[in-house]
Design a protein around this motif. Structure first.
Motif, PDB file in Angstrom:
ATOM      1  N   PHE A 126       0.919  -0.919  -0.023  1.00  0.00           N
ATOM      2  CA  PHE A 126       0.072   0.110  -0.080  1.00  0.00           C
ATOM      3  C   PHE A 126       0.919   1.291   0.056  1.00  0.00           C
ATOM      4  CE2 PHE A 126      -3.244   2.929   1.951  1.00  0.00           C
ATOM      5  CZ  PHE A 126      -4.095   2.912   1.273  1.00  0.00           C
ATOM      6  N   PRO A 127       0.943   2.067  -1.050  1.00  0.00           N
ATOM      7  CA  PRO A 127       1.672   3.212  -1.293  1.00  0.00           C
ATOM      8  C   PRO A 127       1.969   3.907   0.032  1.00  0.00           C
ATOM      9  CG  PRO A 127       0.426   2.977  -3.233  1.00  0.00           C
ATOM     10  CD  PRO A 127      -0.191   2.118  -2.223  1.00  0.00           C
ATOM     11  N   GLN A 128       0.851   4.341   0.943  1.00  0.00           N
ATOM     12  CA  GLN A 128       1.088   5.172   2.046  1.00  0.00           C
ATOM     13  C   GLN A 128       1.890   4.568   3.200  1.00  0.00           C
ATOM     14  OE1 GLN A 128      -3.443   6.167   1.878  1.00  0.00           O
ATOM     15  NE2 GLN A 128      -2.320   7.625   3.544  1.00  0.00           N
ATOM     16  N   PHE A 129       2.073   3.232   3.314  1.00  0.00           N
ATOM     17  CA  PHE A 129       2.536   2.501   4.281  1.00  0.00           C
ATOM     18  C   PHE A 129       3.617   1.503   3.834  1.00  0.00           C
ATOM     19  CE2 PHE A 129      -2.023   2.782   5.904  1.00  0.00           C
ATOM     20  CZ  PHE A 129      -2.032   4.248   6.236  1.00  0.00           C
ATOM     21  N   GLY A 130       3.784   1.328   2.506  1.00  0.00           N
ATOM     22  CA  GLY A 130       4.697   0.324   2.301  1.00  0.00           C
ATOM     23  C   GLY A 130       4.276  -1.300   2.102  1.00  0.00           C
ATOM     24  N   ASP A 160      -7.184   1.799  10.193  1.00  0.00           N
ATOM     25  CA  ASP A 160      -8.396   2.170   9.630  1.00  0.00           C
ATOM     26  C   ASP A 160      -8.508   2.500   8.030  1.00  0.00           C
ATOM     27  OD1 ASP A 160      -9.707   1.544  11.954  1.00  0.00           O
ATOM     28  OD2 ASP A 160      -9.392   3.799  12.666  1.00  0.00           O
ATOM     29  N   VAL A 161      -7.374   3.107   7.763  1.00  0.00           N
ATOM     30  CA  VAL A 161      -7.280   3.533   6.264  1.00  0.00           C
ATOM     31  C   VAL A 161      -7.064   2.450   5.528  1.00  0.00           C
ATOM     32  CG1 VAL A 161      -5.673   4.973   4.772  1.00  0.00           C
ATOM     33  CG2 VAL A 161      -6.216   5.757   6.917  1.00  0.00           C
ATOM     34  N   LEU A 162      -6.176   1.506   5.725  1.00  0.00           N
ATOM     35  CA  LEU A 162      -5.854   0.568   4.804  1.00  0.00           C
ATOM     36  C   LEU A 162      -7.216  -0.464   4.893  1.00  0.00           C
ATOM     37  CD1 LEU A 162      -3.943  -1.412   3.295  1.00  0.00           C
ATOM     38  CD2 LEU A 162      -2.957  -2.365   5.495  1.00  0.00           C
ATOM     39  N   MET A 163      -7.875  -0.759   5.978  1.00  0.00           N
ATOM     40  CA  MET A 163      -8.861  -1.874   5.980  1.00  0.00           C
ATOM     41  C   MET A 163     -10.031  -0.899   5.271  1.00  0.00           C
ATOM     42  SD  MET A 163      -8.552  -4.536   7.764  1.00  0.00           S
ATOM     43  CE  MET A 163     -10.063  -5.197   8.092  1.00  0.00           C
ATOM     44  N   GLU A 189      -0.151   7.966  -7.282  1.00  0.00           N
ATOM     45  CA  GLU A 189       0.173   8.677  -6.001  1.00  0.00           C
ATOM     46  C   GLU A 189       1.484   9.223  -6.061  1.00  0.00           C
ATOM     47  OE1 GLU A 189      -1.884   8.912  -3.250  1.00  0.00           O
ATOM     48  OE2 GLU A 189      -3.579   8.184  -4.441  1.00  0.00           O
ATOM     49  N   LEU A 190       2.531   8.421  -6.553  1.00  0.00           N
ATOM     50  CA  LEU A 190       3.960   8.773  -6.149  1.00  0.00           C
ATOM     51  C   LEU A 190       4.740   9.279  -7.565  1.00  0.00           C
ATOM     52  CD1 LEU A 190       4.581   6.098  -3.658  1.00  0.00           C
ATOM     53  CD2 LEU A 190       3.981   8.526  -3.260  1.00  0.00           C
ATOM     54  N   SER A 191       4.303   9.127  -8.494  1.00  0.00           N
ATOM     55  CA  SER A 191       5.124   9.634 -10.050  1.00  0.00           C
ATOM     56  C   SER A 191       5.675  10.984  -9.448  1.00  0.00           C
ATOM     57  CB  SER A 191       4.220   9.683 -10.960  1.00  0.00           C
ATOM     58  OG  SER A 191       3.698   8.273 -11.465  1.00  0.00           O
ATOM     59  N   HIS A 192       7.044  11.067 -10.083  1.00  0.00           N
ATOM     60  CA  HIS A 192       7.510  12.261 -10.150  1.00  0.00           C
ATOM     61  C   HIS A 192       7.853  12.783 -11.650  1.00  0.00           C
ATOM     62  CE1 HIS A 192       9.408  12.256  -5.585  1.00  0.00           C
ATOM     63  NE2 HIS A 192       7.913  12.372  -5.609  1.00  0.00           N
TER      64      HIS A 192
END
Length: 298
Positions: free
Chosen positions: A215-219, A246-249, A284-287
């Motif tokens: 999951f990008p936010q938590f790895g 809570d976010v992941l679930m 989410e994470l492209s630069h």
């Protein structure tokens, strides 16, 4: 950034296969809608695999698989590689040169042979090769690949990639001069640090097989009921901080996945990772640029 999922077809994630038929509807939807797929000639260079690809109706990025062949003591014949591509050209939207590991001159000769066959292959520059090779490809082609990174540690790769991106591949504003594909990138920080046009990774399937989801936010988060990470705070879904859990679930539920299937079935985890690696990560994470924040000594 396009994230190509490697080995989708080699692992038989295709409609109608025994693997596919074990998936539920949400998992099948993810597999059906993977945006970009890469597979290697070393693994799919036979009629059985050609039929498998054709049955999907997909066009894929064809890597020669030279690195895999090299590590297994095998050789790939350039003539056979060219014939395979020409006979099955309807299956591929991008093809890579048959690269010669540790031999940039032979890689260049192979590229010339492929071009003489009328094939528009992407050149490949490898970790540790002379920088003149990179400069030539970057000034001659509008889309190149960077390989040889798999055996190199992430800290070493970061130093090297910082150097080649800052000095050879970017404009003064940090945007990329050309399209660049990174072969076999498994480090998310390196995938998202530079303005890659595309990368590929097999981490989605490897992590799933080891009991993990991404999951990008938590790895990387362990979800398997048997995972040893259950004893490490913040490493398993059961011991994440409450707000993170809570976010992941909530995300798992929102995309139609079943947490119990994720806990017990590796195919469910792999399908989830196909979604997060192939779709969520690039969103989410492209630069779009790289600017080195710490200048070199000289």
């Amino acid at each position: 950034m396009k994230v190509y999922l490697a080995a989708v077809l080699y692992n038989d994630f295709r409609p109608g296969s025994p693997v596919y038929n074990r998936l539920d509807e949400a998992e099948k939807w993810v597999i059906d809608n993977i945006p970009y797929v890469l597979d290697s000639y070393h693994y799919i260079g036979n009629e059985r695999m050609v039929k498998r690809i054709r049955d999907t109706g997909r066009k894929i990025f064809l890597d020669s698989g030279a690195f895999s062949a090299y590590t297994q003591g095998a050789e790939i014949d350039i003539g056979r590689y060219c014939r395979y591509i020409k006979e099955n050209k309807d299956l591929f939207d991008i093809i890579s040169v048959l690269d010669a590991i540790g031999n940039p001159e032979q890689t260049w000769r192979n590229l010339q042979i492929m071009e003489q066959h009328g094939l528009r292959a992407l050149p490949c520059y490898h970790y540790g090769e002379p920088l003149e090779v990179l400069d030539y490809y970057a000034s001659t082609y509008d889309y190149i690949t960077i390989g040889g990174m798999v055996p190199v540690s992430t800290p070493q790769l970061k130093v090297w990639l910082d150097d080649i991106w800052a000095k050879h591949l970017t404009n003064s504003d940090g945007t990329s001069k050309i399209k660049v594909h990174g072969f076999g990138l498994t480090s998310v920080p390196l995938m998202t640090r530079y303005p890659w046009y595309s990368v590929d990774s097999s981490s989605w399937v490897q992590l799933g097989g080891m009991g993990n989801i991404f999951f990008p936010q938590f790895g990387t988060i362990a979800v398997s009921e048997h995972a040893p990470q259950r004893k490490e705070a913040g490493k398993h879904i059961d011991n994440l901080p409450g707000e993170h859990q809570d976010v992941l679930m909530g995300f798992i539920s929102a995309v139609g996945f079943d947490i119990e299937r994720l806990r017990t079935l590796h195919l469910s985890r792999k399908s989830f990772n196909a979604l997060t690696y192939g779709t969520l990560l690039p969103q989410e994470l492209s630069h779009d640029r790289f600017v080195q924040t710490q200048p070199g000594l000289f």
